[in-house]
Write a protein that holds these residues in place. Sequence first.
Motif, PDB file in Angstrom:
ATOM      1  N   ASP A 247       0.832  -1.217   0.000  1.00  0.00           N
ATOM      2  CA  ASP A 247       0.000   0.000   0.000  1.00  0.00           C
ATOM      3  C   ASP A 247       0.866   1.266   0.000  1.00  0.00           C
ATOM      4  OD1 ASP A 247       0.954  -0.070   2.596  1.00  0.00           O
ATOM      5  OD2 ASP A 247      -1.009  -0.241   3.545  1.00  0.00           O
ATOM      6  N   GLY A 248       2.057   1.191  -0.595  1.00  0.00           N
ATOM      7  CA  GLY A 248       2.945   2.352  -0.651  1.00  0.00           C
ATOM      8  C   GLY A 248       2.539   3.395  -1.669  1.00  0.00           C
ATOM      9  N   ALA A 249       1.660   3.044  -2.598  1.00  0.00           N
ATOM     10  CA  ALA A 249       1.233   4.001  -3.639  1.00  0.00           C
ATOM     11  C   ALA A 249      -0.256   3.795  -3.874  1.00  0.00           C
ATOM     12  CB  ALA A 249       2.061   3.805  -4.893  1.00  0.00           C
ATOM     13  N   ALA A 250      -0.658   3.519  -5.131  1.00  0.00           N
ATOM     14  CA  ALA A 250      -2.075   3.276  -5.406  1.00  0.00           C
ATOM     15  C   ALA A 250      -2.575   2.122  -4.545  1.00  0.00           C
ATOM     16  CB  ALA A 250      -2.279   2.959  -6.887  1.00  0.00           C
ATOM     17  N   LEU A 251      -3.786   2.239  -4.041  1.00  0.00           N
ATOM     18  CA  LEU A 251      -4.349   1.186  -3.200  1.00  0.00           C
ATOM     19  C   LEU A 251      -5.159   0.160  -3.987  1.00  0.00           C
ATOM     20  CD1 LEU A 251      -5.351   3.263  -0.052  1.00  0.00           C
ATOM     21  CD2 LEU A 251      -3.222   2.064  -0.538  1.00  0.00           C
ATOM     22  N   PRO A 252      -5.916   0.533  -5.013  1.00  0.00           N
ATOM     23  CA  PRO A 252      -6.684  -0.477  -5.759  1.00  0.00           C
ATOM     24  C   PRO A 252      -5.817  -1.130  -6.831  1.00  0.00           C
ATOM     25  CG  PRO A 252      -7.667   1.756  -5.902  1.00  0.00           C
ATOM     26  CD  PRO A 252      -6.250   1.902  -5.462  1.00  0.00           C
ATOM     27  N   LEU A 253      -5.604  -2.424  -6.726  1.00  0.00           N
ATOM     28  CA  LEU A 253      -4.829  -3.120  -7.753  1.00  0.00           C
ATOM     29  C   LEU A 253      -5.479  -3.040  -9.134  1.00  0.00           C
ATOM     30  CD1 LEU A 253      -2.829  -6.344  -7.497  1.00  0.00           C
ATOM     31  CD2 LEU A 253      -4.568  -6.211  -9.267  1.00  0.00           C
ATOM     32  N   PRO A 254      -6.822  -3.061  -9.241  1.00  0.00           N
ATOM     33  CA  PRO A 254      -7.418  -2.993 -10.585  1.00  0.00           C
ATOM     34  C   PRO A 254      -7.047  -1.740 -11.378  1.00  0.00           C
ATOM     35  CG  PRO A 254      -9.046  -3.755  -9.004  1.00  0.00           C
ATOM     36  CD  PRO A 254      -7.853  -3.308  -8.209  1.00  0.00           C
ATOM     37  N   LEU A 255      -6.541  -0.703 -10.722  1.00  0.00           N
ATOM     38  CA  LEU A 255      -6.118   0.492 -11.457  1.00  0.00           C
ATOM     39  C   LEU A 255      -4.953   0.193 -12.394  1.00  0.00           C
ATOM     40  CD1 LEU A 255      -6.263   3.625 -11.831  1.00  0.00           C
ATOM     41  CD2 LEU A 255      -4.559   3.784 -10.001  1.00  0.00           C
ATOM     42  N   SER A 256      -4.162  -0.821 -12.078  1.00  0.00           N
ATOM     43  CA  SER A 256      -2.933  -1.074 -12.823  1.00  0.00           C
ATOM     44  C   SER A 256      -3.215  -1.769 -14.157  1.00  0.00           C
ATOM     45  CB  SER A 256      -1.971  -1.925 -11.995  1.00  0.00           C
ATOM     46  OG  SER A 256      -0.843  -2.289 -12.773  1.00  0.00           O
ATOM     47  N   ASN A 257      -3.072  -1.036 -15.235  1.00  0.00           N
ATOM     48  CA  ASN A 257      -3.139  -1.642 -16.561  1.00  0.00           C
ATOM     49  C   ASN A 257      -2.021  -2.667 -16.733  1.00  0.00           C
ATOM     50  OD1 ASN A 257      -5.322   0.009 -17.367  1.00  0.00           O
ATOM     51  ND2 ASN A 257      -3.916   1.648 -17.942  1.00  0.00           N
TER      52      ASN A 257
ATOM     53  N   LEU B 179       2.851 -13.476 -17.557  1.00  0.00           N
ATOM     54  CA  LEU B 179       4.088 -13.181 -16.834  1.00  0.00           C
ATOM     55  C   LEU B 179       3.883 -13.146 -15.321  1.00  0.00           C
ATOM     56  CD1 LEU B 179       6.036 -10.530 -18.954  1.00  0.00           C
ATOM     57  CD2 LEU B 179       6.406 -12.975 -18.764  1.00  0.00           C
ATOM     58  N   VAL B 180       2.682 -12.832 -14.883  1.00  0.00           N
ATOM     59  CA  VAL B 180       2.324 -12.896 -13.464  1.00  0.00           C
ATOM     60  C   VAL B 180       1.196 -13.901 -13.322  1.00  0.00           C
ATOM     61  CG1 VAL B 180       1.255 -11.642 -11.551  1.00  0.00           C
ATOM     62  CG2 VAL B 180       3.113 -10.584 -12.838  1.00  0.00           C
ATOM     63  N   ASP B 181       1.387 -14.880 -12.429  1.00  0.00           N
ATOM     64  CA  ASP B 181       0.422 -15.965 -12.298  1.00  0.00           C
ATOM     65  C   ASP B 181      -0.649 -15.698 -11.250  1.00  0.00           C
ATOM     66  OD1 ASP B 181       1.641 -18.115 -14.119  1.00  0.00           O
ATOM     67  OD2 ASP B 181       3.345 -17.486 -12.894  1.00  0.00           O
ATOM     68  N   ALA B 182      -0.349 -14.881 -10.255  1.00  0.00           N
ATOM     69  CA  ALA B 182      -1.323 -14.572  -9.213  1.00  0.00           C
ATOM     70  C   ALA B 182      -0.888 -13.302  -8.493  1.00  0.00           C
ATOM     71  CB  ALA B 182      -1.450 -15.729  -8.223  1.00  0.00           C
ATOM     72  N   THR B 183      -1.825 -12.704  -7.762  1.00  0.00           N
ATOM     73  CA  THR B 183      -1.533 -11.459  -7.040  1.00  0.00           C
ATOM     74  C   THR B 183      -2.098 -11.521  -5.625  1.00  0.00           C
ATOM     75  OG1 THR B 183      -3.592 -10.372  -7.758  1.00  0.00           O
ATOM     76  CG2 THR B 183      -1.643 -10.107  -9.183  1.00  0.00           C
ATOM     77  N   ALA B 184      -1.460 -10.758  -4.745  1.00  0.00           N
ATOM     78  CA  ALA B 184      -1.976 -10.554  -3.388  1.00  0.00           C
ATOM     79  C   ALA B 184      -1.801  -9.088  -3.050  1.00  0.00           C
ATOM     80  CB  ALA B 184      -1.234 -11.428  -2.376  1.00  0.00           C
ATOM     81  N   THR B 185      -2.757  -8.525  -2.338  1.00  0.00           N
ATOM     82  CA  THR B 185      -2.677  -7.131  -1.911  1.00  0.00           C
ATOM     83  C   THR B 185      -2.645  -7.081  -0.394  1.00  0.00           C
ATOM     84  OG1 THR B 185      -5.064  -7.118  -2.422  1.00  0.00           O
ATOM     85  CG2 THR B 185      -3.629  -5.856  -3.873  1.00  0.00           C
ATOM     86  N   CYS B 186      -1.735  -6.263   0.155  1.00  0.00           N
ATOM     87  CA  CYS B 186      -1.574  -6.241   1.606  1.00  0.00           C
ATOM     88  C   CYS B 186      -1.714  -4.830   2.156  1.00  0.00           C
ATOM     89  CB  CYS B 186      -0.244  -6.845   2.013  1.00  0.00           C
ATOM     90  SG  CYS B 186       1.223  -5.950   1.471  1.00  0.00           S
ATOM     91  N   GLY B 187      -1.862  -4.745   3.478  1.00  0.00           N
ATOM     92  CA  GLY B 187      -2.120  -3.448   4.102  1.00  0.00           C
ATOM     93  C   GLY B 187      -3.472  -2.940   3.639  1.00  0.00           C
ATOM     94  N   HIS B 188      -3.526  -1.681   3.217  1.00  0.00           N
ATOM     95  CA  HIS B 188      -4.783  -1.114   2.728  1.00  0.00           C
ATOM     96  C   HIS B 188      -4.943  -1.254   1.215  1.00  0.00           C
ATOM     97  CE1 HIS B 188      -6.455   0.470   6.436  1.00  0.00           C
ATOM     98  NE2 HIS B 188      -5.212   0.788   6.786  1.00  0.00           N
ATOM     99  N   ALA B 189      -3.954  -1.812   0.540  1.00  0.00           N
ATOM    100  CA  ALA B 189      -4.126  -2.131  -0.879  1.00  0.00           C
ATOM    101  C   ALA B 189      -5.165  -3.245  -0.991  1.00  0.00           C
ATOM    102  CB  ALA B 189      -2.805  -2.563  -1.488  1.00  0.00           C
TER     103      ALA B 189
END
Length: 368
Positions: free
Chosen positions: A155-165, A175-185
């Motif tokens: 959560d050091g920058a943008a909080l919503p992962l869906p924003l990332s094109n 190239l990325v198989d899975a994602t996790a978001t931590c803190g307030h992301a």
Amino acid sequence: MIRTRQGRVLAVNSRRSNLTEIKVQIPGEPEQKAYNYDLLTGPVDAGDTVVLNTTAVNKKLGTGGAHFVMANVSNPKHNARQSGHIMKLRYSPCQVKVLAAEEPDSPDAEIIKNTTSLDGVPVVVGTLHSMLAPAAAGVKAATGGRARVVYVMTDGAALPLPLSNLVYELQTKGLVDATATCGHAFGGDWECINIYTALLTAKAVARADVIIVAMGPGIVGTASPLGFTGVEQGEIINAVNILGGRPVAIPRISFADARQRHRGISHHTITALGRIALTPCTVVLPELVDTGQRNLIQDQYSRAWPVDKHRLAWANGRPALEELDRRGIRVTSMGRTPADDPAFFLAAGAAGIYAAGLIHSGIEAGGQ
């Protein structure tokens, strides 16, 4: 203070999981772009009346030139996700309920509870979101695409992962198989409360061969020595060591940035690894054609921290950039392409390639 305006949705430009890009009309203003996070404010369609946060665009801040939907007046009662008890963006008007991977109602809670170590999994730690693509490409290039890459977004920058094109494209193109978001992301395949459980989730649940940790788009920085969100690199390295992983740091390197503090090895890297990281990592420097550039970064490295604090390795990052080209992925950082600033992208690619060499090795790879 938040600047809000009411507008009408003229058209839906695009939809993907949890993010809808729309064209809006605010009375007395030209047509503008806005984002709707479906997880927060429900679905949106042409003709809807929406309340918009217009603060950043009005201030001409670097947040993508778009407004954000705060509420859909035409559809105020959407079906919120029922499961989960963990609130992210807590005590803000946009607080959102998620099912955290480690909470009791999660099907993954037991395995996370019983996982106490990363067992030597390599963890590549970056400071800019744009480092993710070449680092992931480096892992895939070095393993023939076989390694499983899991991205942990802090959560050091943008909080919503869906924003990332970028994340969307990297997942779509393998190239990325899975994602996790931590803190307030939020918005990852797995939601986690902190970096420790995110790392354990990536290893034990998402089955990562290599974990890449970096913030989302939009690093915050000032000209002050500690006033930038990239200091988290040092804290993440500490966390990886606490959990028994093998941290590999991506140094921020540039010869195209006009700011002297970012020339060669950036002060961001020197501060995060020199002052914030209390435990060792491997710092991977890229092989560069320009001898002068190579000598400069080697000299900077030698003076950045005590010689025995971190391990140094060199790696060729070019296969990572070739992998991006092969998959048709265009990358930029602060508007610069690999042709404009090759050292930046080669450094991230080299870290990914080096980390791939640590998979199942059972020992910390060399360096000097």
